[in-house]
Structure formats: C-alpha cells, structure tokens
Write a protein that holds these residues in place. Structure first.
Motif, PDB file in Angstrom:
ATOM      1  N   ARG A  67       0.826  -1.187   0.000  1.00 50.41           N
ATOM      2  CA  ARG A  67       0.000   0.000   0.000  1.00 50.41           C
ATOM      3  C   ARG A  67       0.867   1.246   0.000  1.00 50.41           C
ATOM      4  O   ARG A  67       1.861   1.312   0.702  1.00 50.41           O
ATOM      5  N   ARG A  68       0.498   2.216  -0.824  1.00 51.78           N
ATOM      6  CA  ARG A  68       1.330   3.417  -0.965  1.00 51.78           C
ATOM      7  C   ARG A  68       1.250   4.301   0.274  1.00 51.78           C
ATOM      8  O   ARG A  68       0.188   4.422   0.879  1.00 51.78           O
ATOM      9  N   GLU A  69       2.369   4.922   0.600  1.00 47.59           N
ATOM     10  CA  GLU A  69       2.350   5.915   1.675  1.00 47.59           C
ATOM     11  C   GLU A  69       1.882   7.261   1.131  1.00 47.59           C
ATOM     12  O   GLU A  69       1.186   8.005   1.819  1.00 47.59           O
ATOM     13  N   THR A  70       2.261   7.577  -0.106  1.00 48.38           N
ATOM     14  CA  THR A  70       1.793   8.814  -0.742  1.00 48.38           C
ATOM     15  C   THR A  70       0.622   8.466  -1.651  1.00 48.38           C
ATOM     16  O   THR A  70       0.810   7.736  -2.619  1.00 48.38           O
ATOM     17  N   PRO A  71      -0.559   8.991  -1.329  1.00 50.32           N
ATOM     18  CA  PRO A  71      -1.706   8.665  -2.182  1.00 50.32           C
ATOM     19  C   PRO A  71      -1.557   9.279  -3.572  1.00 50.32           C
ATOM     20  O   PRO A  71      -0.849  10.283  -3.747  1.00 50.32           O
ATOM     21  N   ARG A  72      -2.179   8.694  -4.555  1.00 44.63           N
ATOM     22  CA  ARG A  72      -2.252   9.285  -5.897  1.00 44.63           C
ATOM     23  C   ARG A  72      -3.628   8.942  -6.428  1.00 44.63           C
ATOM     24  O   ARG A  72      -4.318   8.070  -5.868  1.00 44.63           O
ATOM     25  N   SER A  73      -4.064   9.611  -7.496  1.00 43.43           N
ATOM     26  CA  SER A  73      -5.375   9.281  -8.056  1.00 43.43           C
ATOM     27  C   SER A  73      -5.256   9.137  -9.566  1.00 43.43           C
ATOM     28  O   SER A  73      -4.394   9.762 -10.195  1.00 43.43           O
ATOM     29  N   PHE A  74      -6.071   8.288 -10.107  1.00 41.00           N
ATOM     30  CA  PHE A  74      -6.155   8.048 -11.549  1.00 41.00           C
ATOM     31  C   PHE A  74      -7.556   8.474 -12.007  1.00 41.00           C
ATOM     32  O   PHE A  74      -8.439   7.640 -12.201  1.00 41.00           O
ATOM     33  N   PRO A  75      -7.793   9.790 -12.168  1.00 40.64           N
ATOM     34  CA  PRO A  75      -9.166  10.266 -12.437  1.00 40.64           C
ATOM     35  C   PRO A  75      -9.749   9.720 -13.735  1.00 40.64           C
ATOM     36  O   PRO A  75     -10.968   9.654 -13.885  1.00 40.64           O
ATOM     37  N   TRP A  76      -8.856   9.317 -14.672  1.00 41.42           N
ATOM     38  CA  TRP A  76      -9.359   8.771 -15.944  1.00 41.42           C
ATOM     39  C   TRP A  76     -10.175   7.491 -15.729  1.00 41.42           C
ATOM     40  O   TRP A  76     -11.030   7.192 -16.538  1.00 41.42           O
ATOM     41  N   ASN A  77      -9.917   6.766 -14.646  1.00 37.25           N
ATOM     42  CA  ASN A  77     -10.720   5.565 -14.369  1.00 37.25           C
ATOM     43  C   ASN A  77     -12.023   5.928 -13.661  1.00 37.25           C
ATOM     44  O   ASN A  77     -13.062   5.300 -13.881  1.00 37.25           O
ATOM     45  N   GLU A  78     -11.979   6.970 -12.823  1.00 34.05           N
ATOM     46  CA  GLU A  78     -13.201   7.393 -12.125  1.00 34.05           C
ATOM     47  C   GLU A  78     -14.226   7.956 -13.093  1.00 34.05           C
ATOM     48  O   GLU A  78     -15.427   7.893 -12.857  1.00 34.05           O
ATOM     49  N   ARG A  79     -13.737   8.523 -14.217  1.00 33.41           N
ATOM     50  CA  ARG A  79     -14.659   9.131 -15.201  1.00 33.41           C
ATOM     51  C   ARG A  79     -15.354   8.104 -16.081  1.00 33.41           C
ATOM     52  O   ARG A  79     -16.294   8.436 -16.794  1.00 33.41           O
ATOM     53  N   LYS A  80     -14.867   6.857 -16.094  1.00 30.95           N
ATOM     54  CA  LYS A  80     -15.377   5.862 -17.050  1.00 30.95           C
ATOM     55  C   LYS A  80     -16.823   5.475 -16.773  1.00 30.95           C
ATOM     56  O   LYS A  80     -17.224   5.315 -15.615  1.00 30.95           O
ATOM     57  N   GLU A  81     -17.590   5.343 -17.843  1.00 31.80           N
ATOM     58  CA  GLU A  81     -18.960   4.823 -17.747  1.00 31.80           C
ATOM     59  C   GLU A  81     -19.121   3.787 -18.836  1.00 31.80           C
ATOM     60  O   GLU A  81     -19.665   4.085 -19.898  1.00 31.80           O
ATOM     61  N   THR A  82     -18.605   2.583 -18.609  1.00 29.10           N
ATOM     62  CA  THR A  82     -18.585   1.588 -19.681  1.00 29.10           C
ATOM     63  C   THR A  82     -19.756   0.616 -19.557  1.00 29.10           C
ATOM     64  O   THR A  82     -20.248   0.338 -18.456  1.00 29.10           O
ATOM     65  N   ALA A  83     -20.169   0.096 -20.702  1.00 30.22           N
ATOM     66  CA  ALA A  83     -21.230  -0.920 -20.728  1.00 30.22           C
ATOM     67  C   ALA A  83     -20.748  -2.168 -19.982  1.00 30.22           C
ATOM     68  O   ALA A  83     -21.544  -2.858 -19.341  1.00 30.22           O
ATOM     69  N   ARG A  84     -19.447  -2.453 -20.048  1.00 26.76           N
ATOM     70  CA  ARG A  84     -18.981  -3.672 -19.369  1.00 26.76           C
ATOM     71  C   ARG A  84     -19.132  -3.545 -17.852  1.00 26.76           C
ATOM     72  O   ARG A  84     -19.485  -4.506 -17.175  1.00 26.76           O
ATOM     73  N   ALA A  85     -18.874  -2.341 -17.322  1.00 33.11           N
ATOM     74  CA  ALA A  85     -19.032  -2.159 -15.865  1.00 33.11           C
ATOM     75  C   ALA A  85     -20.505  -2.327 -15.479  1.00 33.11           C
ATOM     76  O   ALA A  85     -20.819  -2.880 -14.422  1.00 33.11           O
ATOM     77  N   GLU A  86     -21.403  -1.849 -16.352  1.00 31.12           N
ATOM     78  CA  GLU A  86     -22.834  -2.019 -16.081  1.00 31.12           C
ATOM     79  C   GLU A  86     -23.211  -3.492 -16.066  1.00 31.12           C
ATOM     80  O   GLU A  86     -23.955  -3.948 -15.205  1.00 31.12           O
ATOM     81  N   ARG A  87     -22.686  -4.249 -17.049  1.00 32.76           N
ATOM     82  CA  ARG A  87     -22.999  -5.688 -17.090  1.00 32.76           C
ATOM     83  C   ARG A  87     -22.427  -6.380 -15.859  1.00 32.76           C
ATOM     84  O   ARG A  87     -23.043  -7.272 -15.293  1.00 32.76           O
ATOM     85  N   ALA A  88     -21.229  -5.976 -15.440  1.00 33.83           N
ATOM     86  CA  ALA A  88     -20.597  -6.596 -14.267  1.00 33.83           C
ATOM     87  C   ALA A  88     -21.442  -6.346 -13.032  1.00 33.83           C
ATOM     88  O   ALA A  88     -21.612  -7.219 -12.180  1.00 33.83           O
ATOM     89  N   LYS A  89     -22.010  -5.123 -12.933  1.00 36.04           N
ATOM     90  CA  LYS A  89     -22.816  -4.759 -11.771  1.00 36.04           C
ATOM     91  C   LYS A  89     -24.101  -5.568 -11.711  1.00 36.04           C
ATOM     92  O   LYS A  89     -24.523  -6.002 -10.651  1.00 36.04           O
ATOM     93  N   SER A  90     -24.730  -5.783 -12.874  1.00 37.11           N
ATOM     94  CA  SER A  90     -26.048  -6.418 -12.861  1.00 37.11           C
ATOM     95  C   SER A  90     -25.952  -7.938 -12.969  1.00 37.11           C
ATOM     96  O   SER A  90     -26.981  -8.609 -13.019  1.00 37.11           O
ATOM     97  N   SER A  91     -24.751  -8.505 -12.994  1.00 37.72           N
ATOM     98  CA  SER A  91     -24.668  -9.971 -13.108  1.00 37.72           C
ATOM     99  C   SER A  91     -24.500 -10.605 -11.727  1.00 37.72           C
ATOM    100  O   SER A  91     -24.217  -9.952 -10.758  1.00 37.72           O
TER     101      SER A  91
END
Ligand code: NI
Length: 258
Positions: free
Chosen positions: A234-258
């Motif tokens: 686990r990192r001691e210095t946090p970082r963020s990858f906002p490009w992943n937080e912005r994603k709205e993919t159909a695959r994530a929706e299918r993963a959620k509803s399965s």
C-alpha cells in the motif's frame, strides 16, 4: 508441471535494464495449435460477456455492435485448461526468475484483432488501469498465437520507460464509454517493435510504455497475456487516476447487474 524453458542471465539483465524483453519461445507450436482452438471458442461463444469480462476494448461496446478490439478478462476462468499448459508453467518459472521466489503468475487476458480492421492498442502503461493506492511489482507476458508482425499488430516498447511515474491517461477518443486508455504527453520516439514467432513472448513492466498496431493482415491476430507479480504494498503517498473514475462503460454495467 515442470518448466521446460527458462530465461538466461542475459535475458534477465536485459529485462531489468530496459523494462521489456522478447524471447523466441515460451511454448511449442503443438501447444499453440491447441490454444488457438480454445481461444477462438471463447470469443465465438462470447464467454464472460454477461459478467462484463468480454467487451470491446477500443469501442463503445453496445449490444449487437461488432467489436473493433475484442478482449476477454480472465479467459482461463472460462477455460481452466489454459492453466494446465507448458506456457503457463514456463511463465510462472520466468516470473520467479525476474521477481524472486514470491513471484508467480496471476490472472490473464486475451486481446483479439480481427483481420483487416482490428484497431490499434494506443500507447499506455498497464498500471494506469489499476488501483492507484498500491505500489506494484508486476509485469505482463504477451504471447502471440500466430507470428506477430508490424503489419498485424506486434508489441512496441519504449526502452527504459519502466523508470518513469504513471503518466496521465484518458479513455480512447476521450470517450468515457470506452474502456481502453491512451497516454498523454509521453515521448515515444525511441520505441522499438518486437515481432515474434507464434508461441514466443514479450515481457513488460507495469510502467513500461507500450503499443500494438492495428491488424492490416488478412489473418486474425490473437494474443494471450499472462500477468505476473510479486506482492505489492500500500502506498504511503496517495495518488489518483481520475481517468478511471470518469469511465462509464457498458462492461461495468454488465458486471454490476450480473
Ligand atoms: Ni497493456
């Protein structure tokens, strides 16, 4: 299964110096022939699509739309015989050579480039897809199931780029519906192409900049990618990858509803 091929000391040193490595063989042509059968069946049967594990890496992935760059996450979860292969055993032994005895193979994925129109895989770093809260000690082993050439989409790497931080990325075409990421602001002018025979392999560190061209050939370009790693922390210095937080993919929706 015992490994049948190991890395040489020179290959291990090359990997650590340059952040990538290409080898002529990680398995046999016979095994490649068997893997092609399994691989094509998984794509034809849309294995994992319901769970969000099969999707279009470079497109918007609507139902019924032909994928430009079909991907399966964890194909060996749908075809466990893929783990009972010489390729898997050799990969595991090679990861231990590169990362030490705590290393080993983990998950896998498969990226298929259809003849004539398989899309390019834009420049990226694999770590940009992952949880930003961890420091990783990970690599990927990319295995083509036919010869890989510049024409059909072999791998390209920027030597030494594994020593950089993770660059900013964005979804392909800046479209948050697309899973695939593209790097921003990186110099790729020193990139080298790695054509390979079928059953060869490239290795790359989780921060190594890499790319694969479109498939301009009349044959499919099949790649099976095995992930390897040793425990991260686990990192001691946090970082963020906002490009992943912005994603709205159909695959994530299918993963959620399965
Ligand atoms: Ni990658």
């Amino acid at each position: 299964m015992e490994p049948t091929i190991l890395l040489t000391d020179d290959q291990i040193a090359f990997y650590h110096e340059h952040g990538y490595l290409a080898i002529e063989a990680i398995t046999t042509q016979d095994e490649v022939d068997r893997l092609v059968g399994v691989y094509d069946r998984l794509f034809a049967e849309k294995a994992g699509r319901d769970k969000g594990d099969q999707f279009d890496l470079a497109g918007t992935d609507e139902e019924g739309k032909e994928a430009s760059l079909p991907q399966i996450l964890g194909p060996s979860n749908y075809a466990p015989e893929m783990r009972l292969t010489q390729a898997w055993a050799n990969a595991d032994a090679m990861v231990k050579q590169l990362l030490g005895p705590e290393g080993g193979v983990g998950g896998d994925h498969a990226i298929y480039k259809p003849p004539f129109h398989g899309a390019e895989t834009p420049w990226h770093q694999d770590e940009a897809y992952w949880d930003p809260m961890w420091d990783y000690n990970s690599l990927s082993i990319w295995i083509p199931l036919q010869p890989a050439t510049v024409e059909n989409g072999c791998m390209w790497f920027v030597p030494g780029s594994h020593r950089t931080e993770v660059f900013p990325h964005h979804s392909i075409n800046h479209d948050p519906r697309i899973h695939g990421l593209e790097i921003e602001g990186a110099d790729v002018s020193g990139a080298v192409a790695c054509p390979l025979p079928a059953g060869g392999a490239t290795f790359h560190h989780s921060r190594t900049l890499h790319y694969a061209g479109a498939n301009h050939s009349p044959m499919p370009r099949r790649a099976w990618i095995i992930g390897g790693g040793a425990p991260g922390k686990r990192r001691e210095t946090p970082r963020s990858f906002p490009w992943n937080e912005r994603k709205e993919t159909a695959r994530a929706e299918r993963a959620k509803s399965s």
